[in-house]
Design a protein around this motif. Structure first.
Motif, short mmCIF file in Angstrom:
data_model
loop_
_atom_site.label_atom_id
_atom_site.label_comp_id
_atom_site.label_asym_id
_atom_site.label_seq_id
_atom_site.Cartn_x
_atom_site.Cartn_y
_atom_site.Cartn_z
N GLU A 40 30.24 39.87 42.32
CA GLU A 40 30.15 39.15 43.59
C GLU A 40 31.10 37.94 43.60
O GLU A 40 31.75 37.65 44.60
CB GLU A 40 28.72 38.70 43.85
N ARG A 41 31.17 37.24 42.47
CA ARG A 41 32.08 36.09 42.37
C ARG A 41 33.54 36.53 42.47
O ARG A 41 34.34 35.91 43.16
CB ARG A 41 31.86 35.33 41.06
N VAL A 42 33.88 37.62 41.78
CA VAL A 42 35.26 38.12 41.83
C VAL A 42 35.62 38.51 43.26
O VAL A 42 36.69 38.15 43.76
CB VAL A 42 35.46 39.31 40.86
N LYS A 43 34.73 39.22 43.92
CA LYS A 43 34.98 39.63 45.31
C LYS A 43 35.13 38.42 46.23
O LYS A 43 35.97 38.40 47.13
CB LYS A 43 33.87 40.55 45.81
N ARG A 44 34.31 37.38 46.01
CA ARG A 44 34.43 36.15 46.81
C ARG A 44 35.77 35.47 46.55
O ARG A 44 36.45 35.04 47.50
CB ARG A 44 33.29 35.18 46.49
N LEU A 45 36.18 35.40 45.29
CA LEU A 45 37.47 34.79 44.96
C LEU A 45 38.63 35.56 45.59
O LEU A 45 39.61 34.97 46.04
CB LEU A 45 37.64 34.70 43.44
N GLU A 46 38.50 36.88 45.65
CA GLU A 46 39.51 37.70 46.32
C GLU A 46 39.49 37.46 47.83
O GLU A 46 40.53 37.26 48.46
CB GLU A 46 39.26 39.19 46.03
N ARG A 47 38.31 37.46 48.42
CA ARG A 47 38.14 37.28 49.86
C ARG A 47 38.67 35.91 50.31
O ARG A 47 39.29 35.80 51.36
CB ARG A 47 36.65 37.42 50.20
N GLU A 48 38.43 34.88 49.49
CA GLU A 48 38.87 33.53 49.83
C GLU A 48 40.35 33.30 49.52
O GLU A 48 40.88 32.22 49.78
CB GLU A 48 38.01 32.49 49.10
N GLY A 49 41.01 34.30 48.94
CA GLY A 49 42.44 34.19 48.67
C GLY A 49 42.79 33.46 47.39
O GLY A 49 43.96 33.18 47.15
N VAL A 50 41.79 33.12 46.58
CA VAL A 50 42.09 32.49 45.29
C VAL A 50 42.78 33.52 44.39
O VAL A 50 43.82 33.25 43.79
CB VAL A 50 40.81 31.95 44.62
N ILE A 51 42.20 34.71 44.33
CA ILE A 51 42.84 35.84 43.65
C ILE A 51 43.57 36.63 44.73
O ILE A 51 42.95 37.23 45.59
CB ILE A 51 41.81 36.72 42.92
N LYS A 52 44.91 36.60 44.67
CA LYS A 52 45.72 37.23 45.71
C LYS A 52 46.01 38.70 45.41
O LYS A 52 46.41 39.44 46.30
CB LYS A 52 47.03 36.47 45.86
N GLY A 53 45.84 39.10 44.17
CA GLY A 53 46.12 40.48 43.80
C GLY A 53 46.21 40.63 42.30
O GLY A 53 46.02 39.66 41.56
N TYR A 54 46.51 41.82 41.87
CA TYR A 54 46.64 42.13 40.45
C TYR A 54 47.97 42.84 40.25
O TYR A 54 48.40 43.62 41.09
CB TYR A 54 45.48 43.03 40.00
N THR A 55 48.60 42.56 39.14
CA THR A 55 49.91 43.14 38.90
C THR A 55 50.14 43.38 37.41
O THR A 55 49.43 42.83 36.57
CB THR A 55 51.01 42.22 39.48
N ALA A 56 51.12 44.18 37.10
CA ALA A 56 51.52 44.42 35.71
C ALA A 56 52.73 43.54 35.40
O ALA A 56 53.61 43.36 36.23
CB ALA A 56 51.87 45.89 35.51
N TRP A 57 52.77 42.99 34.21
CA TRP A 57 53.88 42.16 33.76
C TRP A 57 54.89 43.10 33.12
O TRP A 57 54.62 43.71 32.09
CB TRP A 57 53.35 41.12 32.75
N ILE A 58 56.06 43.24 33.72
CA ILE A 58 57.05 44.24 33.32
C ILE A 58 58.16 43.61 32.49
O ILE A 58 58.66 42.53 32.81
CB ILE A 58 57.67 44.90 34.57
N ASP A 59 58.57 44.31 31.43
CA ASP A 59 59.75 43.93 30.66
C ASP A 59 60.96 44.38 31.48
O ASP A 59 61.23 45.58 31.60
CB ASP A 59 59.73 44.61 29.29
N LYS A 60 61.67 43.42 32.08
CA LYS A 60 62.75 43.73 33.01
C LYS A 60 63.85 44.59 32.37
O LYS A 60 64.38 45.49 33.02
CB LYS A 60 63.33 42.44 33.58
#
Length: 161
Positions: A40-60
């Motif tokens: 519920e906390r994670v979903k709230r943080l996502e909904r409020e825009g604190v967590i904007k998304g998830y991504t992979a860190w790529i070796d360019k």
């Protein structure tokens, strides 16, 4: 707008910055809650825009994008319409990872990633210099990376998880 975060929210953010794929049960265990309130906390943080998304860190370099360049851009005219037009062009250029509106001698700082200097020259000639209103471009090529991270410190007073 700043969001009110308690210590558990900060722990969740800290842990997810280290591993965005951490299972909810592990996250709950690490912050001392059961799985339902943690989710519920994670979903709230996502909904409020604190967590904007998830991504992979790529070796360019592993995907043949080994040259990192920072470009300072000076516009010839500083009217809102011209700045908005510049911003629209920037959004459509995939080589530009980030664009910052800055103070000082230049108006924008661009973070650009390309294959090599030949590709950067092509990018410069066919894309960047074609944007209306660009007066000056200063290029800085990255020779080596000393520190690079995406994690932002969210724990207060040096607390750790």
């Amino acid at each position: 707008m700043s969001v009110k975060l308690d210590d558990i929210d900060r722990q969740i953010i800290d842990l997810l910055q280290e591993n965005g794929r951490m299972p909810n049960n592990e996250l709950a265990k690490r912050v001392g809650l059961t799985t339902t309130p943690t989710l519920e906390r994670v979903k709230r943080l996502e909904r409020e825009g604190v967590i904007k998304g998830y991504t992979a860190w790529i070796d360019k370099s592993s995907i043949d994008r080994g040259l990192t360049v920072f470009c300072n851009i000076k516009l010839s005219v500083h009217q809102l319409g011209k700045m908005e037009e510049f911003s629209k062009h920037i959004h459509g250029v995939p080589e530009i990872l980030a664009c910052y509106n800055t103070t000082g001698e230049y108006d924008y700082l661009l973070h650009v990633v390309v294959k090599d200097t030949n590709e950067y020259e092509r990018f410069l000639r066919t894309k960047l210099t074609q944007i209306p209103g660009v007066e000056r471009i200063y290029t800085g090529i990255v020779l080596s990376v000393i520190k690079e991270q995406s994690k932002i410190t969210v724990m207060e007073n040096g607390d750790s998880v």
